[in-house]
Design a protein around this motif. Structure first.
Motif, PDB file in Angstrom:
ATOM      1  N   VAL A 192       0.856  -1.180   0.000  1.00 53.64           N
ATOM      2  CA  VAL A 192       0.000   0.000   0.000  1.00 53.64           C
ATOM      3  C   VAL A 192       0.892   1.229   0.000  1.00 53.64           C
ATOM      4  N   GLY A 193       0.828   2.016  -1.063  1.00 56.44           N
ATOM      5  CA  GLY A 193       1.697   3.181  -1.226  1.00 56.44           C
ATOM      6  C   GLY A 193       2.653   2.965  -2.372  1.00 56.44           C
ATOM      7  N   GLY A 194       2.789   3.980  -3.231  1.00 50.89           N
ATOM      8  CA  GLY A 194       3.632   3.826  -4.414  1.00 50.89           C
ATOM      9  C   GLY A 194       4.747   4.838  -4.501  1.00 50.89           C
ATOM     10  N   GLY A 195       5.230   5.303  -3.342  1.00 53.44           N
ATOM     11  CA  GLY A 195       6.275   6.325  -3.327  1.00 53.44           C
ATOM     12  C   GLY A 195       7.675   5.751  -3.252  1.00 53.44           C
ATOM     13  N   GLN A 196       8.590   6.537  -2.689  1.00 57.83           N
ATOM     14  CA  GLN A 196      10.003   6.162  -2.662  1.00 57.83           C
ATOM     15  C   GLN A 196      10.268   4.914  -1.831  1.00 57.83           C
ATOM     16  N   VAL A 197       9.548   4.754  -0.705  1.00 65.02           N
ATOM     17  CA  VAL A 197       9.768   3.559   0.120  1.00 65.02           C
ATOM     18  C   VAL A 197       9.383   2.305  -0.657  1.00 65.02           C
ATOM     19  N   ALA A 198       8.218   2.341  -1.280  1.00 60.22           N
ATOM     20  CA  ALA A 198       7.797   1.199  -2.088  1.00 60.22           C
ATOM     21  C   ALA A 198       8.783   0.943  -3.220  1.00 60.22           C
ATOM     22  N   GLN A 199       9.276   1.996  -3.824  1.00 58.35           N
ATOM     23  CA  GLN A 199      10.235   1.845  -4.927  1.00 58.35           C
ATOM     24  C   GLN A 199      11.473   1.081  -4.478  1.00 58.35           C
ATOM     25  N   ARG A 200      11.916   1.302  -3.239  1.00 62.03           N
ATOM     26  CA  ARG A 200      13.089   0.590  -2.726  1.00 62.03           C
ATOM     27  C   ARG A 200      12.770  -0.843  -2.340  1.00 62.03           C
ATOM     28  N   ARG A 201      11.571  -1.092  -1.855  1.00 64.17           N
ATOM     29  CA  ARG A 201      11.223  -2.424  -1.353  1.00 64.17           C
ATOM     30  C   ARG A 201      10.752  -3.377  -2.456  1.00 64.17           C
ATOM     31  N   LEU A 202      10.149  -2.840  -3.509  1.00 61.93           N
ATOM     32  CA  LEU A 202       9.524  -3.690  -4.519  1.00 61.93           C
ATOM     33  C   LEU A 202      10.496  -4.616  -5.260  1.00 61.93           C
TER      34      LEU A 202
END
Length: 415
Positions: free
Chosen positions: A30-40
């Protein structure tokens, strides 16, 4: 030295470390920002069935969705989105949304990681890295300290300075390793790791010498003696040495300068080993044809100036009947020409290029001992390069660059 104090919100909590096998299992982010970009990327690599819920994403996350690596639901989170999920990651900048997702995860017994509040999560994302098939994951309660420990451990494993292996993941065989242009720091991480595991190293003269000094005493080093104008170990003898040591149950690293397949006869050695039933690993190396000009301030391509570069071996000159190079075609190209092993043939090569149309005032740079402490650059033109090489006493190894790119960065590089 005492360990740093954990983040206040996690102090006193002891996580239970476990590796989740998520391949084919539903995971909700849930969330498509910088944190998600690093974790995906790690979640994608795990093979999880990924569902991203976010009204908007970063361009990098959008690219992952466009490539089919995840399913993007372009809307806000709604209660029920975690149905059937095995794991959830909450990475929005809205505390209310994060709390709502955590609450659903608790009800559905789905382990949930939160980027904003570790104390409210039921799972923590470790600082992780990989080396030789092993995953290193560090949890300290302080993300910065976890990352620092992860970097130290993975870095030590990769460069061999952390000698913790009690076994090798590979058995007897041969690795063709490109050592790069000369500077020992320019060997690849994988190349350095395999070198640290070697029982036998068969090394070329152009392979980084400092790397051999790091080898343990039990490692046998064989000098392939591929020295210009000096004694040479026949290629057949090199092939046989690789095969015999591998058949004796040893792991053999064939350490080469540059890249194994760029005028390095790596293909011949692989074929010989394959015919003998010896398994071979090939590790690319940084080629001197690009890296040496770069360290001397020369880009082999430059927008608006050249759209191609050609690498040619000068080991056999244009007047040699063994030459298979179409020098007329080479001369007719407008791009950069990079010559390897051409110091003693540069006069004949330059004359051939001029004869077939390259202007005699075309800039030329000769870079000797590139990337090492002894590196030096000598400048000339096609019309003068033979005399300049002789007067300056240029010796191999040297990379010769022909073309307008020679001077394009001159002013900036000399600042």
């Amino acid at each position: 030295m005492t360990a740093p104090t954990p983040h206040p919100s996690t102090e006193g909590r002891t996580p239970y470390p476990v590796g989740l096998l998520l391949a084919g299992r539903r995971v909700v982010v849930v969330g498509g920002g910088q944190v998600a970009q690093r974790r995906l990327p790690a979640l994608i690599a795990s093979g999880a069935e990924l569902h991203l819920i976010s009204p908007a994403t970063t361009p990098a996350v959008q690219a992952m969705a466009d490539a089919g690596e995840l399913t993007w639901h372009a809307r806000p989170y709604a209660d029920g989105d975690l149905a059937g999920a095995w794991y959830a990651l909450v990475a929005t900048d809205d505390p209310a949304v994060n709390t709502a997702v955590s609450a659903e995860a608790e009800r559905e017994r789905v382990f949930c990681s939160r980027s904003d509040d570790a104390a409210a999560a039921t799972a923590w994302t470790p600082a992780s890295g990989r080396d030789a098939g092993a995953t290193v994951a560090v949890l300290t309660g302080d993300p910065r300290h976890s990352a620092a420990l992860r970097d130290a451990i993975v870095g030590g494993l990769r460069d061999g300075s952390l000698a913790t292996r009690s076994y090798r993941s590979h058995g007897a065989g041969v690795a063709l390793v490109g050592g790069g242009p000369g500077d020992p720091d320019l060997i690849t991480v994988r190349g350095r790791r395999l070198l640290a595991d070697a029982d036998v190293v068969v090394a070329d003269r152009l392979a980084p010498r400092e790397l051999l000094a790091e080898l343990p005493e039990h490692v046998e080093v064989i000098d392939a003696s591929k020295i210009p104008y000096g004694r040479q170990m026949a290629q057949e003898a090199i092939n046989q040495a690789l095969i015999e040591h591998a058949r004796a149950g040893k792991f053999v690293v064939r350490l080469k300068g540059g890249d194994p397949y760029v005028f390095g006869r790596g293909g011949e050695e692989l074929l010989a080993c394959a015919e003998a039933g010896i398994p071979v690993t090939v590790v690319p190396g940084i080629s001197s044809s690009i890296s040496v000009p770069e360290t001397a301030g020369i880009p082999v391509t430059h927008r608006g100036l050249t759209q191609e570069f050609t690498v040619v071996s000068g080991h056999v000159g244009p007047d040699d009947p063994r030459s298979v190079t179409n020098w007329q075609a080479v001369a007719g190209m407008s791009g950069t020409l990079v010559l390897l092993m051409a110091v003693d043939k540069i006069g004949a090569i330059a004359a051939e290029l001029v004869e077939h149309g390259r202007p005699a005032d075309t800039p030329v740079a000769v870079v000797q001992e590139g990337t090492t402490a002894a590196q030096r650059r000598v400048d000339a033109t096609l019309g003068t390069v033979a005399a300049v090489v002789e007067s300056e006493g240029v010796k191999p190894p040297a990379v010769i660059v022909v073309g307008d790119v020679v001077n394009v960065l001159a002013a900036a590089f000399q600042r």
